[in-house]
Design an enzyme around this catalytic site. Structure first.
Site, PDB file in Angstrom:
ATOM      1  N   ASP A 175      41.721  38.029  29.169  1.00  0.00           N
ATOM      2  CA  ASP A 175      43.164  37.842  29.323  1.00  0.00           C
ATOM      3  C   ASP A 175      43.435  37.130  30.652  1.00  0.00           C
ATOM      4  O   ASP A 175      42.501  36.731  31.358  1.00  0.00           O
ATOM      5  CB  ASP A 175      43.900  39.194  29.254  1.00  0.00           C
ATOM      6  CG  ASP A 175      43.408  40.151  30.327  1.00  0.00           C
ATOM      7  OD1 ASP A 175      42.622  39.720  31.201  1.00  0.00           O
ATOM      8  OD2 ASP A 175      43.802  41.330  30.302  1.00  0.00           O
ATOM      9  N   GLU A 231      34.688  43.782  35.500  1.00  0.00           N
ATOM     10  CA  GLU A 231      36.064  44.034  35.911  1.00  0.00           C
ATOM     11  C   GLU A 231      36.463  45.453  35.525  1.00  0.00           C
ATOM     12  O   GLU A 231      36.452  45.825  34.361  1.00  0.00           O
ATOM     13  CB  GLU A 231      36.978  43.018  35.211  1.00  0.00           C
ATOM     14  CG  GLU A 231      38.432  43.306  35.352  1.00  0.00           C
ATOM     15  CD  GLU A 231      39.280  42.356  34.495  1.00  0.00           C
ATOM     16  OE1 GLU A 231      38.730  41.450  33.840  1.00  0.00           O
ATOM     17  OE2 GLU A 231      40.508  42.541  34.483  1.00  0.00           O
ATOM     18  N   ASP A 289      44.575  38.166  33.511  1.00  0.00           N
ATOM     19  CA  ASP A 289      44.019  38.846  34.687  1.00  0.00           C
ATOM     20  C   ASP A 289      42.522  38.604  34.809  1.00  0.00           C
ATOM     21  O   ASP A 289      41.994  38.380  35.893  1.00  0.00           O
ATOM     22  CB  ASP A 289      44.277  40.355  34.594  1.00  0.00           C
ATOM     23  CG  ASP A 289      45.624  40.704  35.201  1.00  0.00           C
ATOM     24  OD1 ASP A 289      46.234  39.818  35.834  1.00  0.00           O
ATOM     25  OD2 ASP A 289      46.049  41.869  35.030  1.00  0.00           O
TER      26      ASP A 289
END
Ligand code: 1YM
Length: 726
Positions: free
Chosen positions: A550, A475, A552
């Site tokens: 987290d 990510e 996201d």
């Protein structure tokens, strides 16, 4: 280079292919003088020789074979593993016997209890395991069944054994792997019981007085000499399995109680798999209602099918043979699909919904929005495929096909409104297919996928053998940068993904391929996508999703899982997909430091540090006090000196430095390597499709068009959402 750390199964994790990790068939076939009546001694759910019929059971029919030593010697061969899956397998084996008794028409109720001390009780109200004396062994049938690896008895009703297990065979395996077991049988007005230790009887078969109850009750405690952990029962896993068995055994009542927590469940599905279909269709908009349903016995074979169309775009199909989930499908699915396509085409032509010379519906068209359960029961199931879960019996294909042709054909004729609605749905799918094909051809002509060079942001590895290659999907660019520097470039490739990939549940394939992030991922993987997807061409056999710890990160992980689940499911089926486990905290104390992967672990370490600190202080303080006392000529030895309250975080007496990692980007390349990427030290979770039903349900709830259920799911799971684990 393979990871040496144990690979844990994730919760998307999937269906244990039953019959997979059991005793090899060849072995039991070699066993001398084994007359196999129903199935070979093991594997319970493997390929087994033809069953013979019998009309009734008596003790002499049980073929006495070997003792239980081999089971304790190689438990993994009988129950798959000595981990948590094996522990649950013990329950499935005993429950299978009750399910068989229910299918034979003798039991109506099955009760299962997880006791506080992690003993398990399973009870049914069937005929009770036979207790009469075997003419040769002179032992009670009960004892023989519980203490030998027999080939199976002749089982009631003269039919085949229906559930996947081997009536009674599994019971002795569970007994062998239990430190203690007690069996109680209610039969002919009496209660009989016997107890065992590690598979050996420790009492005779006792008669314990009068009862009106008939049935069998088995209580056992898994042996800690065999299993890594004997009280790790997972209530949800148990409930999921028993619910599925209840759907597949219509009318049987199943009660489950977990005394450790007080949780309980009750299942009884008089509609059988028809209710299963309703459950699977969930909150999707229905096209035909109620579902189509047929239950047909053809000689020794039973064919049960239920289906319903919804406005969804995906297919949700479950196939079972003898109550075993066939994750890879098989001949029953082939027969079903052929007949479904044919009957819908016939109906469409006959009613001028499809023009004589118009494009016929394809197998793909009739999949859209289909929710179906196919359950067949047959005497001699042959399983094949990668996970030995694909049904191979050829006779089943024609049987399913003809049952579907007849009954689904009549259903369409007799319910014209439903039929027209279904035709409307699948014709829409056909039109979308033609349009998508046109769009795809344009995209492909533009060179969206084929012949494309590998995406620029992919940092590939030098290894060319997919079996030894890993792809980290990371990510964000900054974490991608750390990963690129920290990796072992020989075998680890890095693909950073920027932002969130498209919501794949809602997007059509052609739109998706146009998305840059998706395109990069598809090209990097190398196996194509959707219908053309070919897992053999995949360039990495370990595909590791690495996102931040987290909300996201969890979201991106769900998007990626959805993507793989929908468009490259074989990657999951083959066990190529993993989730990285970056640490949540770094705790530092003096020169020592610990990477910590969850809050529980954090608390443990802090507690240790607190205790160490207290000890240190009390020794120091103790020494000081002692010195003072000594010098004052007093005798206060042994007096307890209380330590100061130590504050772990924040406060003035900080016990350690705790750094919380919110993003992967906060770690430098070395840290990322040592904590999350180094095969020697990392933990990665393997994604498997354990309960594909649940995965699908969650995917649809979280990703679908309908907002209300999503909102409810998020509200219900708000607390857990930070470590959403699908
Ligand atoms: C809680 C576990 O084992 N129930 C059970 C087992 C058997 C029977 C009934 C049974 C079967 C038959 C005849 C038959 C078993 N029988 C055998 C064997 N519940 C549980 N309930 N009478 C009773 O199939 O003909 C093994 S298990 F070998 F005797 F047939």
């Amino acid at each position: 280079m393979a990871p040496k750390k144990p690979i844990k199964k994730s919760t998307l994790a999937a269906s244990r292919a039953r019959g997979q990790a059991t005793k090899p068939i060849s072995k039991s076939r070699k066993t001398p003088k084994v007359e196999v009546l129903r199935k070979a001694a093991a594997p319970p759910r493997g390929n087994l020789p033809e069953a013979k019929k019998s009309d009734s059971y008596s003790a002499k029919d049980i073929q006495v074979l070997e003792g239980l030593k081999p089971v304790r010697k190689r438990p993994g061969m009988y129950v798959g593993s000595t981990g948590i899956a094996g522990l649950h397998h013990l329950i499935w084996e005993i429950v299978d016997n009750s399910i068989d008794e229910a299918m034979a028409g003798h039991a109506t109720k099955i009760t299962m209890v997880i006791h506080k001390d992690a003993t398990i009780t399973v009870e049914d109200d069937g005929r009770g395991i036979p207790v009469d004396k075997h003419p040769i062994t002179k032992k009670s049938a009960l004892e023989t069944i519980m203490t030998t690896l027999h080939a199976g008895g002749k089982f009631g009703g003269g039919g085949y054994k229906v559930s996947g297990g081997l009536h009674g065979v599994g019971a002795s395996v569970v007994n062998a792997l239990s430190s203690w077991m007690r069996v109680e049988v209610g039969k002919d007005g009496r209660i009989y019981s016997q107890e065992y230790k590690q598979g050996e009887p420790i009492t005779a078969v006792k008669q314990e007085g009068a009862t009106k109850w008939t049935g069998t009750r088995v209580t056992w405690k898994a042996d800690k000499e065999i299993f890594e952990n004997v009280d790790d029962y997972d209530y949800k896993t148990v409930v999921d399995h028993l619910r599925q068995q209840a759907y597949l055994t219509k009318g049987v009542a199943v009660d489950i109680l977990d005394e450790r927590t007080g949780e309980s469940d009750h299942f009884k599905f008089d509609g059988g798999i028809k209710e299963y279909v309703v459950h699977l269709a969930g909150n999707k908009n229905k096209i035909n209602e109620p579902p189509f349903y047929v239950d047909k016995q053809i000689k020794d074979h039973r064919i049960e099918i239920s289906l319903q169309y919804t406005e969804d775009f995906n297919e949700n199909l479950y196939a079972f043979a003898n109550n075993i989930h066939n994750t890879e499908g098989g001949t029953h699915v082939v027969g079903f699909r052929a007949a479904l396509t044919r009957t819908l085409n016939n109906y469409g032509r006959k009613n001028n919904l499809i023009k004589e010379n118009g494009d016929a519906l394809t197998g793909e068209d009739v999949k859209e929005g289909l929710v179906a359960v196919i359950s067949v029961k047959l005497p001699n199931p042959q399983f094949e495929g990668q996970t030995k879960s694909k049904l191979g019996n050829t006779e089943i294909r024609t049987m399913v096909e003809s049952v579907m042709n007849d009954y689904f054909g009549s259903y369409l004729e007799e319910s014209p409104t439903q039929a027209r609605r279904i035709l409307g749905k699948v014709l829409l799918a056909a039109r979308a297919r033609l349009a998508a094909r046109a769009a795809r051809e344009t995209v492909l002509r533009k060179g969206a996928l084929e012949g494309m060079t590998l995406p620029g942001k992919l940092a590939d590895c030098s290894e060319r053998d997919p079996a030894n290659s890993e792809l980290y999907i990371v990510e964000g660019d900054s974490a991608g940068g750390s990963a690129k520097q920290g990796r072992d470039r020989n075998f680890q490739a890095i693909l950073p993904l920027r932002g969130k990939i498209l919501n794949v549940e809602r997007s059509q394939l052609d739109k998706m391929i146009a998305n840059n992030e998706v395109k990069a991922l598809v090209i990097a993987l190398g196996g194509g996508i959707g219908e053309q997807f070919d897992a053999d061409k995949i360039r990495y056999h370990r595909i590791i999703i690495m996102t931040d710890a987290d909300v996201d990160g969890a979201h991106i992980r769900v998007l990626l899982l959805t993507f793989f689940y929908r468009y490259m499911r074989d990657i999951i089926n083959r066990g190529y997909l993993y989730i990285a486990q970056p640490p949540l905290y770094l705790i530092k104390k003096g020169k020592e430091q610990w990477y910590v992967y969850n809050d529980e672990e954090k608390e443990k370490i802090l507690e240790k540090l607190r205790v160490a600190d207290l000890e240190k202080k009390s020794t120091k303080a103790g020494q000081k006090a002692k010195d003072e006392a000594d010098s004052a000529g007093q005798q206060n030895e042994g007096e307890l000196i209380e330590g100061e309250e130590v504050v772990a975080e924040g406060g003035p007496k900080k016990i350690a430095d705790i750094q919380r990692y919110k993003g992967l980007g906060e770690m430098n390349p070395e840290q990322l390597w040592s904590t999350t990427m180094d095969p020697e030290r990392r933990t990665i979770l393997q994604v498997t499709v354990d309960s594909a039903a649940r995965a699908d349900e969650i995917f649809s709830t979280l990703m679908g068009d309908d907002v209300a259920p999503r909102k409810k799911f998020i509200q219900d799971n708000a607390a857990a959402v930070a470590n959403l684990d699908i």
